[in-house]
Design an enzyme around this catalytic site. Structure first.
Site, mmCIF file in Angstrom:
data_model
loop_
_atom_site.group_PDB
_atom_site.id
_atom_site.type_symbol
_atom_site.label_atom_id
_atom_site.label_comp_id
_atom_site.label_asym_id
_atom_site.label_seq_id
_atom_site.Cartn_x
_atom_site.Cartn_y
_atom_site.Cartn_z
ATOM 1 N N LYS A 1 0.952 -1.348 -0.257
ATOM 2 C CA LYS A 1 0.109 -0.208 -0.007
ATOM 3 C C LYS A 1 0.945 1.148 -0.032
ATOM 4 O O LYS A 1 0.636 2.243 -0.757
ATOM 5 C CB LYS A 1 -1.083 0.018 1.357
ATOM 6 N N ARG B 1 2.295 5.911 -3.418
ATOM 7 C CA ARG B 1 3.436 6.925 -3.834
ATOM 8 C C ARG B 1 3.180 6.797 -5.187
ATOM 9 O O ARG B 1 3.383 7.875 -5.911
ATOM 10 C CB ARG B 1 4.324 6.511 -3.271
ATOM 11 N N ARG C 1 -7.633 13.829 12.884
ATOM 12 C CA ARG C 1 -6.426 13.444 12.886
ATOM 13 C C ARG C 1 -5.640 14.879 12.299
ATOM 14 O O ARG C 1 -6.031 15.578 11.280
ATOM 15 C CB ARG C 1 -5.943 12.398 11.893
ATOM 16 N N SER D 1 4.385 12.588 11.569
ATOM 17 C CA SER D 1 4.269 11.511 10.389
ATOM 18 C C SER D 1 5.205 11.727 9.401
ATOM 19 O O SER D 1 5.277 13.038 8.839
ATOM 20 C CB SER D 1 2.936 11.309 10.258
ATOM 21 N N ASP E 1 4.557 0.163 12.255
ATOM 22 C CA ASP E 1 3.192 -0.572 11.915
ATOM 23 C C ASP E 1 3.159 -2.026 12.157
ATOM 24 O O ASP E 1 2.217 -2.621 12.126
ATOM 25 C CB ASP E 1 2.839 -0.402 10.300
ATOM 26 N N LYS F 1 -2.894 7.373 14.413
ATOM 27 C CA LYS F 1 -3.389 6.449 13.422
ATOM 28 C C LYS F 1 -4.847 6.529 13.258
ATOM 29 O O LYS F 1 -5.787 7.176 13.864
ATOM 30 C CB LYS F 1 -2.659 5.051 13.553
#
Length: 410
Positions: A22, A27, A98, A144, A291, A318
């Site tokens: 993903k 990207r 977020r 992030s 992750d 997240k």
């Protein structure tokens, strides 16, 4: 909907094909939108990538990316440079909680026209695309890495390229390096020295075809399954590279501690349980691979060993506060666990409670990280369909390797 997983054993030597990463896919989808001559193969079939593709191919006046955090960050940058276009970029109620101010401020430094529709610092955003002339921007490095990657991905289309200065300790540097490597692969010149990144302007992409490597985050759940299985259990996964761009490929080294051997053959990895873990506890700094923290914590609990995981500060922003979610659900199973703003500590334990319902908090990784515990106990996964965010075939693939489960039930 809920899914009941039954205590079971894993079949020997199944072969699983996992779709493209993903992280790489999203990207590359943005780069393909900027450079249409790029052809992509083995792209992710995740919800996040589908949302990203739809927004890029068929933009509307209001674009709802639901829970897709990567898409929110990347598309904010993308639409900021789409001259003459105006969109409102929004998402789920959780997405609107977020923060995105750091990225918005960085884009504004470059000249972008972005306004908050509701609460300052949070989506939804009204973005009016324009030509960005400025080429220097500074932003904090300890947030992030997707903010940084979002800027880097549009950088080659900026008239004067981009000079990015990062302040403080860099978070998830592997994801930044992934972005730069993909830019290099299509012929864009970049440099990364100390806390400064430069990306050159480029009108044309050189590479016509790129094959996306399969997702290492998705592989982590099979590492956990093998670690929790009997000696000799083997699972084959494709398609993976030994010199991966993905930070989560550190799994191969970490899971040696849990008795799992990784062998690379052509474009596959073969996982094999060679011995039982003799450790009473482990420590890992996961700043470059946050992750996989949920997977590792659950693996340790299933093996009855302790762990101390650090470098996890990004997990609090997240899909849910993953540290709090892990603490809540592992405690229900009988774990003794504590957390801080950037760490998790699990004490060794030998008992696992049965028939516990695991809340997923609209977080795909909560569902998938806890699923391997079906090798140790019966458990119920709430909102099991949430896995479609990154791995739609997850439950089907678990059936393939012998994990027993009932049909979805309300």
């Amino acid at each position: 909907m809920k899914l009941l997983l039954h205590s079971s054993t894993c079949n020997l030597q199944p072969a699983i094909c996992i779709s493209g990463s993903k992280s790489e896919t999203n990207r590359l989808l943005l780069l393909q939108a900027l450079y249409p001559n790029l052809v992509l193969e083995n792209v992710s079939n995740s919800d996040d990538s589908e949302v990203m593709l739809k927004a890029l191919k068929h933009p509307t006046e209001t674009i709802d990316i639901h829970h897709a955090g990567t898409a929110m960050r990347f598309l904010t940058a993308y639409f900021a440079v789409q001259v003459g276009n105006e969109v409102v970029l929004t998402g789920s109620s959780r997405m609107q909680e977020r923060p995105i101010q750091i990225l918005v401020e960085a884009l504004r430094q470059l000249g972008a026209d972005i306004h908050y529709e509701n609460k300052e610092g949070f989506p939804p955003l009204r973005i009016k695309g324009k030509k960005l002339i400025q080429n220097k921007v500074t932003l904090p490095a300890d947030v992030s890495s997707q903010y940084i990657s979002a800027l880097l991905l549009i950088a080659p289309k900026l008239e004067n390229g981009l000079e990015l200065t990062l302040e403080g300790k860099i978070t998830s540097v592997s994801y930044i390096k992934m972005t730069l490597a993909l830019l290099n692969e299509i012929g864009v010149k970049t440099s990364f020295s100390d806390n400064k990144i430069s990306v050159g302007h480029s009108e044309l992409a050189e590479t016509s075809k790129i094959t996306v490597e399969s997702d290492w985050s998705s592989a982590s759940y099979f590492y956990s399954i093998v670690a929790l299985s009997e000696i000799g259990t083997t699972i084959q996964l494709s398609s993976y590279k030994e010199n991966s761009l993905q930070g989560d490929s550190v799994l191969a080294a970490i899971y040696q501690d849990f008795g799992v051997e990784t062998r690379f053959e052509n474009n596959t990895i073969i996982l094999r349980k060679t011995h039982n873990c003799q450790l009473s506890g482990v420590q890992y700094h996961l700043n470059n691979a946050p992750d996989i923290a949920q997977t590792i914590a659950v693996t340790c609990f299933g093996l009855g060993i302790g762990c101390h995981l650090t470098g996890l500060h990004t997990l609090k922003i997240k899909e849910t506060d993953r540290l709090e979610a892990l603490k809540n659900e592992l405690t229900k199973l009988g774990a003794n666990i504590s957390t801080t703003d950037d760490s998790l500590t699990l004490e060794p334990s030998s008992d696992i409670k049965e028939n516990i319902t695991i809340k997923t908090y609209q977080d795909h990784r909560m569902a998938m990280a806890f699923a391997p515990l079906a090798l140790k106990t019966n458990l119920i996964i709430e909102d099991a369909e949430v896995v479609s965010k990154s791995y739609p075939d997850f439950w089907k693939d678990l059936k393939t390797i012998g994990i027993r489960m009932n049909d979805f039930i309300v």
